[in-house]
Design an enzyme around this catalytic site. Sequence first.
Site, PDB file in Angstrom:
ATOM      1  N   GLU A  33       1.201  -1.409  -0.354  1.00 18.57           N
ATOM      2  CA  GLU A  33       0.100   0.322   0.147  1.00 18.57           C
ATOM      3  C   GLU A  33       1.197   1.608   0.261  1.00 18.57           C
ATOM      4  OE1 GLU A  33      -3.341   0.703  -0.017  1.00 18.57           O
ATOM      5  OE2 GLU A  33      -2.484   2.775  -0.056  1.00 18.57           O
ATOM      6  N   ARG A 107     -17.525   3.916   6.409  1.00 20.60           N
ATOM      7  CA  ARG A 107     -16.576   3.334   5.387  1.00 20.60           C
ATOM      8  C   ARG A 107     -15.207   2.723   6.032  1.00 20.60           C
ATOM      9  NH1 ARG A 107     -16.589   4.896  -0.234  1.00 20.60           N
ATOM     10  NH2 ARG A 107     -14.407   4.293  -0.352  1.00 20.60           N
ATOM     11  N   TYR A 220     -28.282   8.770   4.444  1.00 21.89           N
ATOM     12  CA  TYR A 220     -29.131   7.042   5.242  1.00 21.89           C
ATOM     13  C   TYR A 220     -28.618   7.281   6.467  1.00 21.89           C
ATOM     14  CZ  TYR A 220     -24.977   5.273   2.669  1.00 21.89           C
ATOM     15  OH  TYR A 220     -23.625   5.019   1.783  1.00 21.89           O
ATOM     16  N   ASP A 296     -11.663  -0.623  -8.803  1.00 29.09           N
ATOM     17  CA  ASP A 296     -11.522   0.461  -9.163  1.00 29.09           C
ATOM     18  C   ASP A 296     -10.681   0.151 -10.773  1.00 29.09           C
ATOM     19  OD1 ASP A 296     -14.138   1.009  -8.176  1.00 29.09           O
ATOM     20  OD2 ASP A 296     -13.336   3.086  -7.340  1.00 29.09           O
TER      21      ASP A 296
HETATM   22  C1  LIG Z   1     -19.350   9.051  -3.587  1.00 28.55           C
HETATM   23  C2  LIG Z   1     -19.372   7.874  -3.585  1.00 28.55           C
HETATM   24  C3  LIG Z   1     -20.290   7.016  -2.958  1.00 28.55           C
HETATM   25  C4  LIG Z   1     -19.935   5.225  -2.797  1.00 28.55           C
HETATM   26  N1  LIG Z   1     -20.778   4.719  -2.582  1.00 28.55           N
HETATM   27  C5  LIG Z   1     -20.472   3.248  -2.838  1.00 28.55           C
HETATM   28  C6  LIG Z   1     -22.129   2.584  -1.938  1.00 28.55           C
HETATM   29  O1  LIG Z   1     -22.694   3.319  -1.661  1.00 28.55           O
HETATM   30  N2  LIG Z   1     -21.956   1.246  -2.271  1.00 28.55           N
HETATM   31  C7  LIG Z   1     -20.404   0.806  -2.940  1.00 28.55           C
HETATM   32  O2  LIG Z   1     -20.213  -0.505  -3.566  1.00 28.55           O
HETATM   33  N3  LIG Z   1     -19.886   1.789  -3.474  1.00 28.55           N
HETATM   34  C8  LIG Z   1     -19.628   2.915  -3.633  1.00 28.55           C
HETATM   35  N4  LIG Z   1     -18.678   3.668  -3.728  1.00 28.55           N
HETATM   36  C9  LIG Z   1     -17.766   3.239  -4.697  1.00 28.55           C
HETATM   37  C10 LIG Z   1     -16.373   2.573  -3.881  1.00 28.55           C
HETATM   38  O3  LIG Z   1     -16.057   3.991  -2.933  1.00 28.55           O
HETATM   39  C11 LIG Z   1     -15.120   2.473  -4.618  1.00 28.55           C
HETATM   40  O4  LIG Z   1     -15.677   1.606  -5.432  1.00 28.55           O
HETATM   41  C12 LIG Z   1     -14.501   1.543  -3.508  1.00 28.55           C
HETATM   42  O5  LIG Z   1     -14.154   2.260  -2.919  1.00 28.55           O
HETATM   43  C13 LIG Z   1     -13.186   1.382  -5.000  1.00 28.55           C
HETATM   44  O6  LIG Z   1     -11.978   0.510  -3.984  1.00 28.55           O
HETATM   45  P1  LIG Z   1     -10.707  -0.806  -4.780  1.00 28.55           P
HETATM   46  O7  LIG Z   1      -9.827  -1.010  -3.460  1.00 28.55           O
HETATM   47  O8  LIG Z   1     -11.276  -1.022  -5.857  1.00 28.55           O
HETATM   48  O9  LIG Z   1      -9.880   0.908  -4.709  1.00 28.55           O
HETATM   49  P2  LIG Z   1      -9.506   2.249  -3.840  1.00 28.55           P
HETATM   50  O10 LIG Z   1     -10.864   2.536  -2.430  1.00 28.55           O
HETATM   51  O11 LIG Z   1      -9.851   3.350  -4.899  1.00 28.55           O
HETATM   52  O12 LIG Z   1      -8.126   1.811  -3.050  1.00 28.55           O
HETATM   53  C14 LIG Z   1      -7.286   1.507  -3.612  1.00 28.55           C
HETATM   54  C15 LIG Z   1      -5.695   1.591  -2.911  1.00 28.55           C
HETATM   55  O13 LIG Z   1      -4.519   1.466  -3.627  1.00 28.55           O
HETATM   56  C16 LIG Z   1      -3.999   2.007  -3.342  1.00 28.55           C
HETATM   57  N5  LIG Z   1      -2.662   2.450  -3.893  1.00 28.55           N
HETATM   58  C17 LIG Z   1      -3.000   3.270  -5.456  1.00 28.55           C
HETATM   59  N6  LIG Z   1      -1.757   3.395  -6.386  1.00 28.55           N
HETATM   60  C18 LIG Z   1      -0.892   2.532  -5.518  1.00 28.55           C
HETATM   61  C19 LIG Z   1       0.289   2.515  -6.177  1.00 28.55           C
HETATM   62  N7  LIG Z   1       1.148   2.691  -6.739  1.00 28.55           N
HETATM   63  N8  LIG Z   1       1.525   1.292  -5.366  1.00 28.55           N
HETATM   64  C20 LIG Z   1       0.108   1.401  -3.727  1.00 28.55           C
HETATM   65  N9  LIG Z   1      -0.509   1.130  -3.429  1.00 28.55           N
HETATM   66  C21 LIG Z   1      -1.029   2.220  -4.268  1.00 28.55           C
HETATM   67  C22 LIG Z   1      -4.567   3.631  -2.604  1.00 28.55           C
HETATM   68  O14 LIG Z   1      -3.596   4.626  -1.400  1.00 28.55           O
HETATM   69  C23 LIG Z   1      -5.800   3.016  -2.471  1.00 28.55           C
HETATM   70  O15 LIG Z   1      -5.351   2.486  -0.827  1.00 28.55           O
HETATM   71  C24 LIG Z   1     -18.963   5.172  -3.676  1.00 28.55           C
HETATM   72  C25 LIG Z   1     -17.860   5.763  -4.394  1.00 28.55           C
HETATM   73  C26 LIG Z   1     -17.942   7.534  -4.267  1.00 28.55           C
HETATM   74  C27 LIG Z   1     -17.351   8.717  -4.994  1.00 28.55           C
END
Ligand SMILES: Cc1cc2nc3c(=O)[nH]c(=O)nc-3n(C[C@H](O)[C@H](O)[C@H](O)COP(=O)(O)OP(=O)(O)OC[C@H]3O[C@@H](n4cnc5c(N)ncnc54)[C@H](O)[C@@H]3O)c2cc1C
Length: 395
Positions: A33, A107, A220, A296
């Site tokens: 991370e 979260r 909510y 994502d």
């Molecule tokens: C306004 C809003 C509301 C939302 N509501 C919902 C909801 O109600 N329900 C739902 O299911 N989803 C919701 N989402 C979507 C959800 O927040 C994201 O889709 C989800 O958090 C993505 O998780 P992830 O683990 O894929 O990526 P991220 O949470 O982006 O995690 C990526 C991680 O990788 C690390 N990282 C990045 N690059 C590197 C690198 N080069 N080397 C090492 N580490 C790195 C970052 O620091 C981070 O910790 C919402 C999003 C938004 C913007």
Amino acid sequence: MPGLSIAIVGAGIGGLTAALTFARQGHSVTLIERRTGFSEVGAGLQLSPNASRILIRLGLAPALRRVVTAPERVLVRGIASGRPIGEIALGAYMQQRYGAPYWVVHRADLQTILLDAVRSEASIRIMTGRKVETVRDAPDQAELVWTSSNGSRESLTADVVIGADGVWSRVRHAIGDTSLPTFHGYVAWRATVERKFVPQELAGNETGLWLGAKGHVVHYPIFSGNLVNVVAIERAREPADGWSAPGRAEDLLAHYGGAAPALRELLGKPREWLRWSLFRHPIKNLARGRIALLGDAAHPVLPFLAQGAALAIEDAATLGSLLEGGPQDVAQALAAYERHRFERVTRIQAEGRRNGRIYHSGALVAFGRDKIMRWIGPERMSNRYDWIYGFRTPE
Ligand SMILES: Cc1cc2nc3c(=O)[nH]c(=O)nc-3n(C[C@H](O)[C@H](O)[C@H](O)COP(=O)(O)OP(=O)(O)OC[C@H]3O[C@@H](n4cnc5c(N)ncnc54)[C@H](O)[C@@H]3O)c2cc1C
């Protein structure tokens, strides 16, 4: 059979869920991370049954039940009139129909629960303060190179590399996609308010969804019901400066100048707002060779279906299932992952965009939309998404 060595880049909700899943199956995991600590933005997350079912299977239900709430319904209203348009059944209905709950959670609470579980697994090594720069695939093992917070460069080899590094993914480059995300035209304002300060009519155990041509608002209860999470979507030409920039309540209230009094009162309550610019990236490949993407990094979606984190959790469970037993051919297992996921994540990405158009329709279309919502009724409004909520991990 000995487990695989799996390196996961990114310890967001997707990376943490994947690490836990792999460790439970006997693989040894390195979680890398970029951040040095694990703070989470003060905001909420909806966990629909397709995601809660997986977290429950990972044994997280007792910890989650202490912090989640289970809203009874979504009450849909018009932003300007404040009048109810329709309802979506959640609560007992979802539990009974899908065999898993529809929860909402802070979260930070979800992250703490996942992190505690990850830390209790001896086969997971967590390395923070390391920014992965490059990933290279090779027939026998893949290699990662990162920069540490002290500036030194280090590397690691692993049987599998999972890119769970969010919308600006570096790992994505390693599977042949170097294009950058583009601004989607929406900024999400996020804040929390103590529930006791929320106007009485909006403080019930339900999700509020307010629809208008210039944006929509969702709220909510989270944090065991003590806080209310508020998200206000604004259509915008330009992204906000930086990721999660501070926002001024006056600007938001000006955007929602014509909103019903109770909603304006709610929007005026938070002491601080954060603005998140929403970015899009087309889904191309989910895997190549020994490298796969999840969450994502693989398929950013608009939050208008509340499925971004849920999809990351599904991805982790699917990868876990396909890598179970330490397959002989990793590349084949990851190709199967792409086949399993591609159509679903593409459909959900498109459905999120469609919801944006429906939520923000102009007066004429909104008139028809509201009539249809009233006619459909709460249960059938939920059932439209059987294909999302009824998800099962492949055996
Ligand atoms: C306004 C809003 C509301 C939302 N509501 C919902 C909801 O109600 N329900 C739902 O299911 N989803 C919701 N989402 C979507 C959800 O927040 C994201 O889709 C989800 O958090 C993505 O998780 P992830 O683990 O894929 O990526 P991220 O949470 O982006 O995690 C990526 C991680 O990788 C690390 N990282 C990045 N690059 C590197 C690198 N080069 N080397 C090492 N580490 C790195 C970052 O620091 C981070 O910790 C919402 C999003 C938004 C913007």
